[in-house]
Enzyme design. Structure first.
Site, PDB file in Angstrom:
ATOM      1  N   ARG A  36      -2.089   7.575 -10.969  1.00 19.56           N
ATOM      2  CA  ARG A  36      -2.783   7.125  -9.734  1.00 19.56           C
ATOM      3  C   ARG A  36      -2.829   7.999  -8.709  1.00 19.56           C
ATOM      4  O   ARG A  36      -3.717   8.539  -8.100  1.00 19.56           O
ATOM      5  CB  ARG A  36      -2.461   5.888  -9.134  1.00 19.56           C
ATOM      6  CG  ARG A  36      -2.899   4.508  -9.998  1.00 19.56           C
ATOM      7  CD  ARG A  36      -2.333   3.180  -9.693  1.00 19.56           C
ATOM      8  NE  ARG A  36      -1.056   3.326  -9.620  1.00 19.56           N
ATOM      9  CZ  ARG A  36      -0.195   2.339  -9.084  1.00 19.56           C
ATOM     10  NH1 ARG A  36      -0.751   1.405  -8.421  1.00 19.56           N
ATOM     11  NH2 ARG A  36       1.289   2.115  -9.228  1.00 19.56           N
ATOM     12  N   ASN A  54      -4.325   0.080 -10.854  1.00 18.89           N
ATOM     13  CA  ASN A  54      -3.874  -0.320 -12.160  1.00 18.89           C
ATOM     14  C   ASN A  54      -4.476  -1.819 -12.479  1.00 18.89           C
ATOM     15  O   ASN A  54      -4.501  -2.704 -11.837  1.00 18.89           O
ATOM     16  CB  ASN A  54      -2.448  -0.587 -12.319  1.00 18.89           C
ATOM     17  CG  ASN A  54      -1.620   0.921 -12.410  1.00 18.89           C
ATOM     18  OD1 ASN A  54      -2.183   1.929 -13.026  1.00 18.89           O
ATOM     19  ND2 ASN A  54      -0.431   0.664 -12.165  1.00 18.89           N
TER      20      ASN A  54
END
Length: 792
Positions: A36, A54
């Protein structure tokens, strides 16, 4: 969903194109590896707006911008992902109802777990400290100077601390540790390399070391605890250390008394110990690693690497690796190990924190109960270990890594099956060196090494580990694959499993060669060579030296090693001397003459006349004398004939002694011959080889010459069996598997003989050739059979 190229083409050309919004999903090992933050920084650099989060086991993005920039983001997700990531599929499509808008700005959103049916959730593996963290660890000016739990998005614990997915701090064993302002600022700063580093900690807010003498009270913490542990090591003591995936036992590898005390207390009389070294320079003083071996030592997995030892001049105590010229070396796998190795400034024995054949200890209270009397002190800390994981073990042959034990640093990273399973399944593995494998579609998740299931605690660890990994990976098996042997604990578990569901029995040696084939993505027929200790054959006898023509669904036996009885059954496995008599007195009749009686008497009288007489009586009656076509037992017999090992305390000890005796010597083969058994297939008759070994040994031929000649004979006979099968129509793609192929000399000799003749030779690398790879092979076979049934 469309690919990025299709989406770009659909957008049309033109300088004044309108901004597009794409939904990008990335599967694979993409959580817990800094994916990320990588997406955030890449999107900002490309001038894109949107979000990343996520979702279950994937990373999902909603991104808006110019089509060229969007396509570049997709390309970088595939090709420039963080080092610990393993990107699977990258799919592109439009935003879907319920997605947040893609902009303005770019943001990292909170994770969500939808529990979608069929969602693949891959658990990231543990990784050794990265270079940046090690620099901070040794920098007196850094706030994490000498902090034993330093980590970032590129390194640190993962699989051993994750309690659930999606991967966020509250779903790890770091949840009890509230971030201090300094760590919180790093955690929330997208420009920082600790942005969303879930195990993030510092001396102010993170875990803390503790020291207790044996079973006593804690007497020191922090730096004081570390200093007490180092003092104990340098004074010749044994200490227990809470490692990444479980406790370990350490002592000074140069002190003979310390090593002897550890062996006595751990109940491990002979099996070699691994050695922890501070750096590559120290490793090179103890062994001779080549470039590939140095790379393996330094890799993020930090396995134990088996290397040629330098001998007595290294200064190691003789008891570190008795009976073998190989030394298992490892570099520090955690910041704590770095500090211990640096402060002690000497090689340290580093072995599993358990008694022999028991599972590695992970719980603090259990460590005091079970290890408090083994160790003179316990160096622990207050971060829990969620998943048990021993140290991985590898060796290098040629330019390829071969895995002996797959655990910390490698497991539970998934592998792909060449034929997807239409139903989720679990493969229960073997009895020794057990692992299990969970399958969803073509995704196979093999758990970390469990061990010998004969120990009840290890059997409990098997069930606990399977239950947890099944939950984390969101795989609920409907089918269970298992070995044919009814006495295996894993088979008992499979047949008693409720709800019963579907069970798929898989023959042991088919599973061995199927594991190798599946690792190399074979779907068609191949010739399999399975050389190991023992496995139950489909004819009710024990196998272990097998040539099979197979694919992932079925097999047929086309060659084997000659059979011999195991006098006393299991007792013969522990006594190579018994196996030698079993072969020399009662081997399968294949047309070779028996050895001279005088030579047999000389062997029998070599200090074990009473046992020899007992064996003769057993063989005469045939009671408790199961027969086996086992390469492993043949190696045992040869070691006993040469006086290298009459009895053993660990599996393959005799074979290790035989390989060590041969060294690097090259010599001609001892006599060997092929015959045809009563079952009509080609058979390697081992009696001429063992008879020559006995005769030449009695005549005084040096042991190294005979050990080398034995290896060459077995390799030539094995290759000859394969060539005979190929001449009869077997495929010339050959898969080598089974524990005997952990013998580098045998592996390389058989590979060379077959390759020189034009065969394509495949070997196990990522999964162990030994029984640690059985569950992966069972999974591949079960998946292929289920897929065939679906098609019919």
């Amino acid at each position: 969903m469309a690919g990025a190229g299709e989406m770009a083409h659909a957008a049309g050309d033109g300088a004044r194109e309108r901004a597009q919004s794409w939904r990008i999903e990335v599967s694979g090992t993409v959580q817990g590896v800094g994916f990320r933050p990588f997406v955030y920084r890449t999107a900002i650099a490309l001038g894109l707006a949107g979000w990343v989060r996520n979702v279950d086991g994937r990373v999902v993005m909603g991104v808006s911008g110019r089509r060229a920039s969007l396509a570049e983001l997709v390309a970088r997700c595939r090709g420039d992902a963080p080092p610990l990531a393993a990107v699977g599929d990258v799919t592109v499509g439009p935003l879907i109802p319920g997605d947040p808008p893609a902009g303005p700005g770019f943001t990292v959103l909170a994770s969500i777990g939808r529990g979608a049916a069929g969602a693949r959730r891959e658990v990231p593996v543990d990784a050794a400290p990265c270079r940046e963290c090690l620099t901070e660890l040794s920098d007196p000016g850094d706030r994490r100077h000498r902090y034993p739990f330093i980590n970032c998005t590129a390194c640190g614990p993962r699989a051993t601390v994750i309690t659930d997915l999606p991967y966020d701090r509250e779903r790890t064993t770091m949840r009890p540790f509230t971030l201090c302002p300094g760590c919180a600022a790093e955690y929330t700063n997208p420009a920082d390399r600790r942005f969303h580093a879930e195990p993030l900690a510092c001396p102010v807010c993170g875990p803390r070391l503790s020291w207790r003498p044996g079973t006593g009270r804690i007497t020191a913490s922090g730096e004081g605890a570390l200093a007490a542990a180092v003092d104990a090591l340098t004074a010749g003591g044994v200490i227990a250390v809470k490692g990444v995936g479980g406790y370990q036992l350490l002592c000074d590898a140069s002190q003979t008394g310390a090593v002897a005390r550890l062996r006595d207390r751990k109940r491990r009389p002979d099996k070699p110990f691994a050695v922890l070294v501070r750096d590559l320079a120290m490793a090179q003083r103890l062994a001779s690693p080549g470039p590939r071996e140095r790379a393996e030592l330094s890799s993020p997995a930090r396995p134990i690497v088996l290397l040629p030892a330098r001998g007595p001049a290294s200064g190691l105590a003789p008891g570190v690796h008795p009976g073998t010229g190989l030394l298992g070396l490892m570099l520090p796998a955690s910041p704590l190990h770095h500090l211990l190795a640096h402060d002690a400034d000497r090689p340290l024995v580093c072995t599993s924190g358990n008694l022999s054949d028991e599972p590695i200890v992970t719980d603090d209270a259990e460590a005091v109960r079970r290890l408090g009397t083994v160790a003179d002190g316990i160096l622990s800390h207050d971060r829990d270990i969620h998943a048990r994981s021993d140290d991985s073990v590898v060796f290098v042959s040629g330019d390829r890594r071969h895995t002996v034990r797959r655990a910390r640093g490698y497991a539970p990273a998934p592998r792909r099956l060449p034929i997807a399973s239409p139903r989720p399944l679990v493969a229960a593995g073997a009895q020794l060196k057990n692992t299990f494998t969970l399958v969803s579609g073509d995704l196979a998740v093999t758990g970390a090494h469990v061990g010998d299931l004969r120990d009840p605690r290890t059997a409990d660890a098997f069930e606990e580990g399977l239950r947890e990994l099944s939950r984390l990976s969101a795989i609920t098996p409907e089918v269970v694959a298992h070995d044919l042997h009814p006495g295996y604990t894993s088979t008992h578990w499979a047949t008693a499993r409720r709800p019963a569901g579907r069970r798929v029995p898989v023959q042991h040696h088919h599973a061995h060669v199927a594991a190798c084939a599946a690792e190399h993505q074979l779907t068609g027929p191949f010739t399999g060579v399975a050389l190991d200790g023992l496995g139950l054959g489909d004819d009710g006898t024990l196998w272990g030296g097998e040539i099979l023509v197979a694919d992932l669904r079925r097999y047929r036996r086309v060659g084997r090693f000659g059979r011999a009885p195991l006098p006393g059954g299991e007792a013969a496995v522990r006594s190579p001397f018994r196996m030698a008599l079993g072969y020399l007195l009662a081997a399968e009749e294949l047309g070779s003459p028996a050895p001279e009686p005088a030579l047999l008497r000389a062997l029998a009288d070599r200090g074990r006349p009473e046992e020899a007489e007992s064996v003769r009586q057993l063989l005469a009656t045939g009671v408790n004398c199961p027969v086996a076509s086992s390469a492993g037992r043949l190696f045992d017999a040869a070691a006993a004939v040469l006086g290298l090992a009459d009895t053993i305390s660990y599996e393959a000890q005799a074979a290790v002694a035989l390989e060590t005796a041969a060294g690097a010597l090259r010599t001609t083969a001892l006599p060997w011959r092929l015959s045809r058994g009563t079952d009509g297939i080609a058979v390697y008759d081992p009696l001429p080889t063992l008879t020559a070994l006995l005769r030449e040994s009695h005549a005084g031929t040096p042991v190294p010459v005979l050990a080398a000649g034995f290896h060459t004979a077995v390799a030539e006979a094995t290759a000859a069996l394969v060539w005979r099968a190929i001449e009869d129509g077997a495929p010339d793609v050959v898969c080598l598997s089974g524990g005997c192929f952990q013998n580098r000399r045998l592996l390389e000799a058989v590979s060379d003989l077959l390759t020189e003749g034009g065969a394509r030779v495949l070997t196990c690398g990522e999964l162990p050739a030994n029984d640690g790879g059985i569950s992966f092979g069972q999974a591949a076979v079960a998946a292929a059979r289920l897929a065939t049934e679906e098609q019919e």
